[in-house]
Design a protein around this motif. Structure first.
Motif, PDB file in Angstrom:
ATOM      1  N   VAL A 229     121.846  83.924  55.515  1.00  0.00           N
ATOM      2  CA  VAL A 229     122.748  82.904  54.983  1.00  0.00           C
ATOM      3  C   VAL A 229     122.893  81.748  55.964  1.00  0.00           C
ATOM      4  N   GLU A 230     123.169  82.054  57.213  1.00  0.00           N
ATOM      5  CA  GLU A 230     123.432  81.021  58.222  1.00  0.00           C
ATOM      6  C   GLU A 230     122.261  80.745  59.153  1.00  0.00           C
ATOM      7  N   GLY A 231     121.172  81.505  59.027  1.00  0.00           N
ATOM      8  CA  GLY A 231     119.989  81.237  59.834  1.00  0.00           C
ATOM      9  C   GLY A 231     120.047  81.902  61.205  1.00  0.00           C
ATOM     10  N   TYR A 232     119.314  81.305  62.150  1.00  0.00           N
ATOM     11  CA  TYR A 232     119.207  81.889  63.485  1.00  0.00           C
ATOM     12  C   TYR A 232     120.537  81.809  64.238  1.00  0.00           C
ATOM     13  N   VAL A 233     120.770  82.820  65.077  1.00  0.00           N
ATOM     14  CA  VAL A 233     121.917  82.805  65.987  1.00  0.00           C
ATOM     15  C   VAL A 233     121.437  82.066  67.238  1.00  0.00           C
ATOM     16  N   VAL A 234     121.682  80.766  67.253  1.00  0.00           N
ATOM     17  CA  VAL A 234     121.038  79.880  68.223  1.00  0.00           C
ATOM     18  C   VAL A 234     121.334  80.255  69.675  1.00  0.00           C
ATOM     19  N   PRO A 235     122.577  80.592  70.046  1.00  0.00           N
ATOM     20  CA  PRO A 235     122.801  80.958  71.455  1.00  0.00           C
ATOM     21  C   PRO A 235     121.941  82.130  71.914  1.00  0.00           C
ATOM     22  N   ASN A 236     121.728  83.109  71.049  1.00  0.00           N
ATOM     23  CA  ASN A 236     120.894  84.249  71.437  1.00  0.00           C
ATOM     24  C   ASN A 236     119.423  83.857  71.499  1.00  0.00           C
ATOM     25  N   LEU A 237     118.992  82.984  70.593  1.00  0.00           N
ATOM     26  CA  LEU A 237     117.628  82.483  70.634  1.00  0.00           C
ATOM     27  C   LEU A 237     117.377  81.745  71.949  1.00  0.00           C
ATOM     28  N   ASP A 238     118.304  80.851  72.318  1.00  0.00           N
ATOM     29  CA  ASP A 238     118.157  80.110  73.574  1.00  0.00           C
ATOM     30  C   ASP A 238     118.169  81.050  74.779  1.00  0.00           C
ATOM     31  N   ALA A 239     119.038  82.075  74.728  1.00  0.00           N
ATOM     32  CA  ALA A 239     119.129  83.006  75.853  1.00  0.00           C
ATOM     33  C   ALA A 239     117.834  83.780  76.043  1.00  0.00           C
ATOM     34  N   LEU A 240     117.199  84.192  74.950  1.00  0.00           N
ATOM     35  CA  LEU A 240     115.939  84.920  75.058  1.00  0.00           C
ATOM     36  C   LEU A 240     114.831  83.995  75.553  1.00  0.00           C
ATOM     37  N   LEU A 241     114.837  82.766  75.080  1.00  0.00           N
ATOM     38  CA  LEU A 241     113.826  81.799  75.519  1.00  0.00           C
ATOM     39  C   LEU A 241     113.951  81.534  77.023  1.00  0.00           C
ATOM     40  N   ASP A 242     115.190  81.480  77.517  1.00  0.00           N
ATOM     41  CA  ASP A 242     115.431  81.142  78.923  1.00  0.00           C
ATOM     42  C   ASP A 242     115.441  82.341  79.858  1.00  0.00           C
ATOM     43  N   ALA A 243     115.470  83.556  79.297  1.00  0.00           N
ATOM     44  CA  ALA A 243     115.595  84.755  80.129  1.00  0.00           C
ATOM     45  C   ALA A 243     114.387  84.907  81.052  1.00  0.00           C
ATOM     46  N   ARG A 244     114.650  85.365  82.253  1.00  0.00           N
ATOM     47  CA  ARG A 244     113.596  85.508  83.247  1.00  0.00           C
ATOM     48  C   ARG A 244     112.674  86.685  82.928  1.00  0.00           C
ATOM     49  N   ALA A 245     113.227  87.820  82.525  1.00  0.00           N
ATOM     50  CA  ALA A 245     112.407  89.033  82.389  1.00  0.00           C
ATOM     51  C   ALA A 245     112.977  89.945  81.310  1.00  0.00           C
TER      52      ALA A 245
END
Length: 385
Positions: A98-114
């Motif tokens: 309904v609301e699409g991606y959970v953007v903060p979690n998407l950004d966190a995974l993209l930026d995560a080191r490992a």
């Protein structure tokens, strides 16, 4: 919705269908595999993430040969921190239909080191409205921002202001006398609340998908165990890639997409995220219907990263079974212009001379022309005149 009613679609992919016994030890690295492991979820108890965690724990236990227990975290950021530190695995909301991606979690995974995503879990979502037994005049609705968005009709109908909470269950736990808390039905019993109204979400059939995340080295070993248990066919898996073109200008994104298309890889999602504080620069997150160990997939990753693109595999997991409804069943937005606004050239005069004659299928090949009323709409919707 009770925990027993949550769905784990991660088991519905193709493959051998064989699962290791819960006591069978597979290649699970890191700390002592005989010890109980932790799966961090967004708390408190009763969240949809809690339901997803309880649904996936048998799967994690079977693959690792190690018992897992669910442990609440106050924020999704804490979950990523725990995983980065090697404290355990985590589970975070990823996408809602309904609301699409959970953007903060998407950004966190993209930026995560490992950190690496290793399983994708689906949970049906419905919201009940709760109040305290000693409630007064009700002036506010409280829930996670995605929950508030999914219940916007109820909120408008009741004339409530919105008060975001860290999670839907946290809103239920901390609800005040003037608030209506929106959350899973389980929360009413957990937090001693009265049910004001059931099923207050805007859309039936809402569903949220969650990613299980692991320290990257453990995620690699987990996937080796999954491939051993479920089968190694790369097309039985799905991958999420982070991509950053290292140049800007016309055609850069088109060229990137051409590489994926020419390789015959099916892309089910492609979204952009701004690179923080750098105007005009973007990272892209693509979901691909295959695994990186497929030879053609491996080749294009090598070619892209050797020439023009930064890339990181964010997640690989057994592919979920997804519906494929016909276009006629899609909920298209209001307005706009589509094939139904056209008729085959030459058929228009036939229709005019024979009232009631069927209109030709606009999807048939051949020369096309617009109906007169559609041409007027197109001028307004497409701004082409």
């Amino acid at each position: 919705m009770s925990l027993a009613h949550s769905q784990l679609d991660a088991h519905s992919h193709s493959g051998t269908g064989e699962r290791p016994n819960a006591g069978e030890r597979l290649d699970c690295p890191g700390r002592d595999c005989a010890a109980r492991r932790t799966l961090y979820y967004l708390g408190p108890r009763g969240t949809f993430t809690h339901q997803a965690a309880m649904a996936v724990i048998p799967r994690l236990t079977a693959i690792c040969g190690t018992a897992f227990e669910a442990h609440p975290a106050d924020t999704a950021a804490q979950i990523f921190e725990h995983v980065e530190n090697g404290d355990g695995f985590g589970i975070v909301a990823w996408e809602n239909n309904v609301e699409g991606y959970v953007v903060p979690n998407l950004d966190a995974l993209l930026d995560a080191r490992a950190v690496l995503g290793i399983e994708r879990v689906a949970v049906d979502v419905s919201f009940d409205a709760f109040v305290r037994p000693d409630h007064g005049a009700l002036t506010e609705a409280t829930a996670h921002p995605h929950g508030l968005a999914q219940c916007s009709g109820f909120i408008r109908r009741r004339g409530l202001a919105i008060r975001p909470a860290d999670s839907n269950a946290a809103g239920c736990r901390d609800v005040t006398r003037n608030q209506v808390a929106l959350g899973p039905s389980l929360c009413g019993q957990l937090y001693g609340l009265e049910t004001l109204e059931r099923g207050v979400q805007d859309f039936q059939g809402a569903r949220t998908e969650f990613l299980v995340i692991a320290p990257r080295a453990e995620g690699h070993a987990y996937l080796r165990a999954v491939r051993s248990a479920d089968g190694d066919d790369p097309d039985d898996y799905e991958s999420i890639l982070g991509l950053v073109p290292l140049s800007t200008g016309p055609g850069v994104v088109a060229d990137l997409l051409d590489v994926l298309r020419d390789a015959g890889l099916n892309m089910t999602s492609f979204i952009s995220r701004p690179i923080k504080g750098r105007d005009g620069t973007y990272s892209f997150v693509a979901t691909i219907d295959s695994a990186p160990w497929k030879p053609v997939f491996r080749t294009i990753l090598r070619d892209l990263t050797g020439t023009s693109t930064w890339a990181k595999t964010l997640a690989v997991y057994p592919r979920l079974t997804r519906p494929n409804p016909p276009v006629s069943a899609w909920m298209l937005p209001e307005g706009g212009v589509g094939p139904s606004d056209y008729v085959a050239l030459g058929a228009a005069s036939q229709c005019a001379s024979a009232p009631g004659a069927p209109v030709p299928d606009a999807s048939e090949p051949g020369d096309m022309t617009m109906r007169d009323e559609a041409a007027i709409k197109a001028e307004e919707e497409l701004l082409w005149k």
